[in-house]
Design a protein around this motif. Structure first.
Motif, PDB file in Angstrom:
ATOM      1  N   ALA A  24       0.706  -1.273   0.540  1.00  0.00           N
ATOM      2  CA  ALA A  24      -0.136   0.207  -0.411  1.00  0.00           C
ATOM      3  C   ALA A  24       0.848   1.481  -0.052  1.00  0.00           C
ATOM      4  O   ALA A  24       0.406   2.184   0.069  1.00  0.00           O
ATOM      5  N   SER A  25       2.359   1.232  -0.109  1.00  0.00           N
ATOM      6  CA  SER A  25       3.604   2.117  -0.087  1.00  0.00           C
ATOM      7  C   SER A  25       3.207   2.766  -0.986  1.00  0.00           C
ATOM      8  O   SER A  25       2.344   2.218  -2.376  1.00  0.00           O
ATOM      9  N   GLU A  26       3.470   4.342  -1.729  1.00  0.00           N
ATOM     10  CA  GLU A  26       3.786   5.462  -2.584  1.00  0.00           C
ATOM     11  C   GLU A  26       5.369   4.925  -3.370  1.00  0.00           C
ATOM     12  O   GLU A  26       5.695   5.574  -4.375  1.00  0.00           O
ATOM     13  N   HIS A  27       5.473   4.087  -3.555  1.00  0.00           N
ATOM     14  CA  HIS A  27       7.479   3.548  -3.826  1.00  0.00           C
ATOM     15  C   HIS A  27       6.944   1.781  -4.514  1.00  0.00           C
ATOM     16  O   HIS A  27       6.531   0.836  -3.752  1.00  0.00           O
ATOM     17  N   ASN A  28       7.717   1.908  -5.829  1.00  0.00           N
ATOM     18  CA  ASN A  28       7.718   1.262  -6.280  1.00  0.00           C
ATOM     19  C   ASN A  28       9.330   0.392  -6.419  1.00  0.00           C
ATOM     20  O   ASN A  28      10.102   0.531  -6.807  1.00  0.00           O
ATOM     21  N   VAL A  29       9.481  -0.077  -5.389  1.00  0.00           N
ATOM     22  CA  VAL A  29      10.245  -1.026  -4.920  1.00  0.00           C
ATOM     23  C   VAL A  29      10.973  -1.481  -6.467  1.00  0.00           C
ATOM     24  O   VAL A  29      12.181  -1.555  -6.202  1.00  0.00           O
ATOM     25  N   SER A  30      10.087  -2.122  -7.279  1.00  0.00           N
ATOM     26  CA  SER A  30      11.118  -2.842  -8.293  1.00  0.00           C
ATOM     27  C   SER A  30      11.265  -2.167  -9.642  1.00  0.00           C
ATOM     28  O   SER A  30      12.683  -2.096 -10.113  1.00  0.00           O
ATOM     29  N   HIS A  31      10.768  -0.791  -9.307  1.00  0.00           N
ATOM     30  CA  HIS A  31      11.629   0.139 -10.132  1.00  0.00           C
ATOM     31  C   HIS A  31      12.785   0.703  -9.693  1.00  0.00           C
ATOM     32  O   HIS A  31      13.780   1.073 -10.514  1.00  0.00           O
ATOM     33  N   GLU A  32      12.949   1.103  -8.178  1.00  0.00           N
ATOM     34  CA  GLU A  32      13.676   1.603  -7.373  1.00  0.00           C
ATOM     35  C   GLU A  32      14.994   0.254  -7.288  1.00  0.00           C
ATOM     36  O   GLU A  32      16.276   0.401  -7.676  1.00  0.00           O
ATOM     37  N   ALA A  33      14.852  -0.833  -7.788  1.00  0.00           N
ATOM     38  CA  ALA A  33      15.946  -1.854  -8.002  1.00  0.00           C
ATOM     39  C   ALA A  33      16.619  -1.649  -9.506  1.00  0.00           C
ATOM     40  O   ALA A  33      17.561  -1.901  -9.266  1.00  0.00           O
ATOM     41  N   VAL A  34      15.949  -1.271 -10.746  1.00  0.00           N
ATOM     42  CA  VAL A  34      16.272  -1.550 -11.692  1.00  0.00           C
ATOM     43  C   VAL A  34      17.598  -0.053 -11.584  1.00  0.00           C
ATOM     44  O   VAL A  34      18.644  -0.597 -12.564  1.00  0.00           O
ATOM     45  N   ALA A  35      16.755   1.011 -11.260  1.00  0.00           N
ATOM     46  CA  ALA A  35      17.851   2.148 -11.054  1.00  0.00           C
ATOM     47  C   ALA A  35      18.845   1.711  -9.914  1.00  0.00           C
ATOM     48  O   ALA A  35      20.222   2.652 -10.971  1.00  0.00           O
ATOM     49  N   ILE A  36      19.062   1.241  -8.943  1.00  0.00           N
ATOM     50  CA  ILE A  36      20.236   1.021  -8.800  1.00  0.00           C
ATOM     51  C   ILE A  36      21.318  -0.111  -9.361  1.00  0.00           C
ATOM     52  O   ILE A  36      21.724   0.113  -8.615  1.00  0.00           O
ATOM     53  N   LYS A  37      20.569  -1.193 -10.109  1.00  0.00           N
ATOM     54  CA  LYS A  37      21.721  -2.130 -10.640  1.00  0.00           C
ATOM     55  C   LYS A  37      21.801  -1.582 -11.365  1.00  0.00           C
ATOM     56  O   LYS A  37      23.317  -1.795 -12.053  1.00  0.00           O
ATOM     57  N   ARG A  38      21.681  -0.541 -12.537  1.00  0.00           N
ATOM     58  CA  ARG A  38      22.212   0.248 -13.219  1.00  0.00           C
ATOM     59  C   ARG A  38      23.087   1.085 -12.965  1.00  0.00           C
ATOM     60  O   ARG A  38      24.349   1.747 -13.407  1.00  0.00           O
ATOM     61  N   MET A  39      23.414   1.951 -11.581  1.00  0.00           N
ATOM     62  CA  MET A  39      24.111   2.672 -10.869  1.00  0.00           C
ATOM     63  C   MET A  39      25.263   1.789 -11.002  1.00  0.00           C
ATOM     64  O   MET A  39      27.116   2.072 -10.609  1.00  0.00           O
ATOM     65  N   LEU A  40      25.270   0.597 -10.173  1.00  0.00           N
ATOM     66  CA  LEU A  40      25.948  -0.770 -10.091  1.00  0.00           C
ATOM     67  C   LEU A  40      27.021  -0.244 -11.660  1.00  0.00           C
ATOM     68  O   LEU A  40      28.125  -1.184 -11.270  1.00  0.00           O
ATOM     69  N   GLU A  41      26.090  -1.162 -12.492  1.00  0.00           N
ATOM     70  CA  GLU A  41      26.582  -0.587 -13.608  1.00  0.00           C
ATOM     71  C   GLU A  41      27.808   0.044 -14.100  1.00  0.00           C
ATOM     72  O   GLU A  41      28.929  -0.301 -14.784  1.00  0.00           O
ATOM     73  N   LEU A  42      27.352   0.692 -14.477  1.00  0.00           N
ATOM     74  CA  LEU A  42      27.889   2.351 -14.864  1.00  0.00           C
ATOM     75  C   LEU A  42      29.132   2.294 -13.373  1.00  0.00           C
ATOM     76  O   LEU A  42      29.920   3.587 -13.949  1.00  0.00           O
ATOM     77  N   GLY A  43      29.416   1.754 -12.287  1.00  0.00           N
ATOM     78  CA  GLY A  43      30.446   2.403 -11.732  1.00  0.00           C
ATOM     79  C   GLY A  43      30.127   3.669 -10.742  1.00  0.00           C
ATOM     80  O   GLY A  43      30.912   4.055  -9.771  1.00  0.00           O
ATOM     81  N   LEU A  44      29.090   4.070 -11.110  1.00  0.00           N
ATOM     82  CA  LEU A  44      28.648   5.341  -9.774  1.00  0.00           C
ATOM     83  C   LEU A  44      28.671   4.362  -8.268  1.00  0.00           C
ATOM     84  O   LEU A  44      29.315   5.601  -7.167  1.00  0.00           O
ATOM     85  N   VAL A  45      27.917   3.756  -7.814  1.00  0.00           N
ATOM     86  CA  VAL A  45      28.508   3.163  -6.807  1.00  0.00           C
ATOM     87  C   VAL A  45      28.893   1.563  -6.720  1.00  0.00           C
ATOM     88  O   VAL A  45      29.158   0.619  -7.629  1.00  0.00           O
ATOM     89  N   LYS A  46      29.581   1.227  -5.405  1.00  0.00           N
ATOM     90  CA  LYS A  46      29.704  -0.009  -5.410  1.00  0.00           C
ATOM     91  C   LYS A  46      29.145  -1.028  -3.434  1.00  0.00           C
ATOM     92  O   LYS A  46      28.900  -0.488  -3.249  1.00  0.00           O
ATOM     93  N   ASN A  47      28.310  -2.049  -3.743  1.00  0.00           N
ATOM     94  CA  ASN A  47      27.958  -2.495  -3.524  1.00  0.00           C
ATOM     95  C   ASN A  47      28.731  -3.684  -2.524  1.00  0.00           C
ATOM     96  O   ASN A  47      29.322  -4.366  -2.963  1.00  0.00           O
ATOM     97  N   LEU A  48      28.974  -3.271  -1.200  1.00  0.00           N
ATOM     98  CA  LEU A  48      29.657  -4.103  -0.120  1.00  0.00           C
ATOM     99  C   LEU A  48      28.654  -4.968   0.407  1.00  0.00           C
ATOM    100  O   LEU A  48      29.475  -6.424   0.716  1.00  0.00           O
ATOM    101  N   THR A  49      27.572  -4.875   0.565  1.00  0.00           N
ATOM    102  CA  THR A  49      26.595  -6.698   0.489  1.00  0.00           C
ATOM    103  C   THR A  49      25.885  -7.071  -0.989  1.00  0.00           C
ATOM    104  O   THR A  49      25.843  -6.517  -1.903  1.00  0.00           O
ATOM    105  N   TYR A  50      25.004  -8.140  -0.704  1.00  0.00           N
ATOM    106  CA  TYR A  50      24.638  -8.827  -2.243  1.00  0.00           C
ATOM    107  C   TYR A  50      23.608  -7.817  -1.964  1.00  0.00           C
ATOM    108  O   TYR A  50      23.009  -7.184  -1.626  1.00  0.00           O
ATOM    109  N   PHE A  51      22.966  -7.962  -4.009  1.00  0.00           N
ATOM    110  CA  PHE A  51      22.298  -7.047  -4.230  1.00  0.00           C
ATOM    111  C   PHE A  51      20.948  -8.050  -5.239  1.00  0.00           C
ATOM    112  O   PHE A  51      21.849  -8.178  -5.911  1.00  0.00           O
TER     113      PHE A  51
END
Length: 429
Positions: A402-429
């Motif tokens: 019931a929240s106003e957040h689209n978690v699947s859409h945000e997961a795609v955005a974070i994966k994109r940032m990881l692929e571009l090297g903008l961020v690095k993940n210290l835990t698995y994603f």
């Protein structure tokens, strides 16, 4: 200093190896002329007993262009008026003959010397390259991602000119009025915001502001942090950003104990922020609606508390130091929604979607930090109904329906940032 010292020692060792190769050339000159070999062998003996002095003019030459040491000796006067011959060399002959023969040898063996020098330079470069590679693998947080190259492709009009926090001077009298209402602007909330900014602060601690390279860790609230043993690593970053009311005490081994900034909104505020933060932690209000400003003003000025307008009852007592409170610039919410999630700034009331505080914190870090690592991000698979979503409580993904957040859409955005090297993940994603 340690790298410079180790590099100097390695350079000395490689130079000695290179000199040893040149030194052993006479023993490997079976394919050269006997005259050339004799000069090299005699030169090694002269260098072993004497040293290098200023060169004298060269004497007579042979038909093959090489100079025999015996031919040079008669022309060189010995000490105390004695004449030095080929059969009676005294101690002064070595220093006088050595530079002459060295110059001749260099002229004849220029190609070999250049080859050895090139080999030496390659060995030095490879040694430094191996050391840099080892340091990157051993301590990755010392090497920042190329944010200046990859940022614009994802964030569009990428800029660091916008201040992190709202302040009276920059916001009301210098910059143009906001075009959007909350959470993407402050249109229509200027009056309440004016009163709120008069009792809060906007500056960054000098210890952070003066850093030439800011290494930041954005700590999410995900279940992936449980039993991760990442606490000690998280504490090594210059800036640690935490979200909402995520606890620290009792979870230090997995999430660390350092908190530089904590982003929150009224419904996610802990009634006693001092229990889960450090004394110098910045408490950053993320305003989603005008009522959030009213709640903050009532708390800090000890006015009558506001109860209506919240989806969950916020704390009526919030024991925080006003000097540690900051108001996040809505610009970063706008960038997160428009550039990362492609959300329109004006949405129908029934279909409203907003970024989560976690994705907002990553966007803030990308504008503020030189290196951004994340930990504890990612939700369970949608088919997994029993997996908890937070490391500190037992609620499941069903609570996000019931929240106003689209978690699947945000997961795609974070994966994109990881692929571009903008961020690095210290835990698995």
């Amino acid at each position: 200093m340690l790298r410079v010292f180790l590099g100097w020692r390695r350079l000395r060792l490689l130079s000695r190896m290179c000199f040893a190769v040149c030194w052993r050339l006479p023993s490997c000159c079976a394919g050269t002329t006997s005259g050339h070999c004799s000069q090299l062998i005699w030169l090694r003996g002269a260098m072993g007993w004497h040293g290098m002095v200023t060169a004298e003019p060269l004497g007579r030459g042979r038909e093959d262009g090489l100079v025999d040491p015996a031919e040079l000796l008669p022309a060189l006067p010995g000490p105390r008026g004695r004449t030095v011959t080929g059969d009676s060399r005294d101690e002064s002959s070595g220093p006088r003959l050595m530079p002459l023969l060295l110059i001749k040898m260099i002229n004849k063996s220029r190609g070999k010397i250049l080859g050895v020098l090139a080999l030496f330079l390659v060995m030095v470069w490879y040694s430094i390259y191996r050391e840099d590679s080892f340091l990157k693998d051993a301590n990755p947080i010392e090497h920042a991602a190329p944010l200046g190259l990859t940022g614009p492709f994802l964030l569009g009009s990428y800029t660091r000119d916008h201040p992190l926090f709202l302040q009276l001077k920059d916001y009301f009298w210098v910059k143009t009025p906001s075009l959007y209402e909350l959470p993407y602007g402050t249109k229509g909330s200027e009056d309440i915001l004016l009163r709120l900014l008069s009792i809060t602060h906007y500056s960054l601690p000098e210890s952070i502001q003066s850093l030439k390279c800011r290494r930041c860790a954005v700590v999410g609230n995900g279940h992936r942090l449980r039993n991760s043993s990442m606490g000690e690593t998280i504490n090594t970053y210059d800036v640690v950003i935490r979200l909402n009311n995520a606890p620290v005490h009792g979870y230090e081994q997995d999430v660390g104990s350092k908190t530089t900034m904590r982003l929150f909104y009224p419904e996610s505020a802990h009634f006693d922020p001092r229990t889960e933060n450090n004394p110098d932690t910045l408490l950053v209000l993320v305003p989603f609606k005008p009522m959030d400003f009213q709640w903050m003003e009532a708390i800090l000025n000890d006015k009558k508390r506001v109860r209506k307008g919240f989806w969950k009852q916020p704390p009526l007592i919030w024991d925080a130091n006003p000097e540690r409170v900051r108001i996040l610039n809505p610009y970063y919410m706008e960038v997160t929604a428009a550039k990362l999630l492609n959300l329109p700034m004006k949405q129908p009331r029934k279909v409203k979607q907003k970024p989560t505080t976690g994705l907002l914190a990553i966007t803030l870090a990308l504008h503020f930090c030189d290196l951004v690592h994340i930990a504890g991000f990612g939700y369970p698979d949608s088919a997994n109904k029993k997996q908890t979503i937070h490391y500190y409580e037992q609620i499941t993904l069903k609570s996000m329906a019931a929240s106003e957040h689209n978690v699947s859409h945000e997961a795609v955005a974070i994966k994109r940032m990881l692929e571009l090297g903008l961020v690095k993940n210290l835990t698995y994603f």
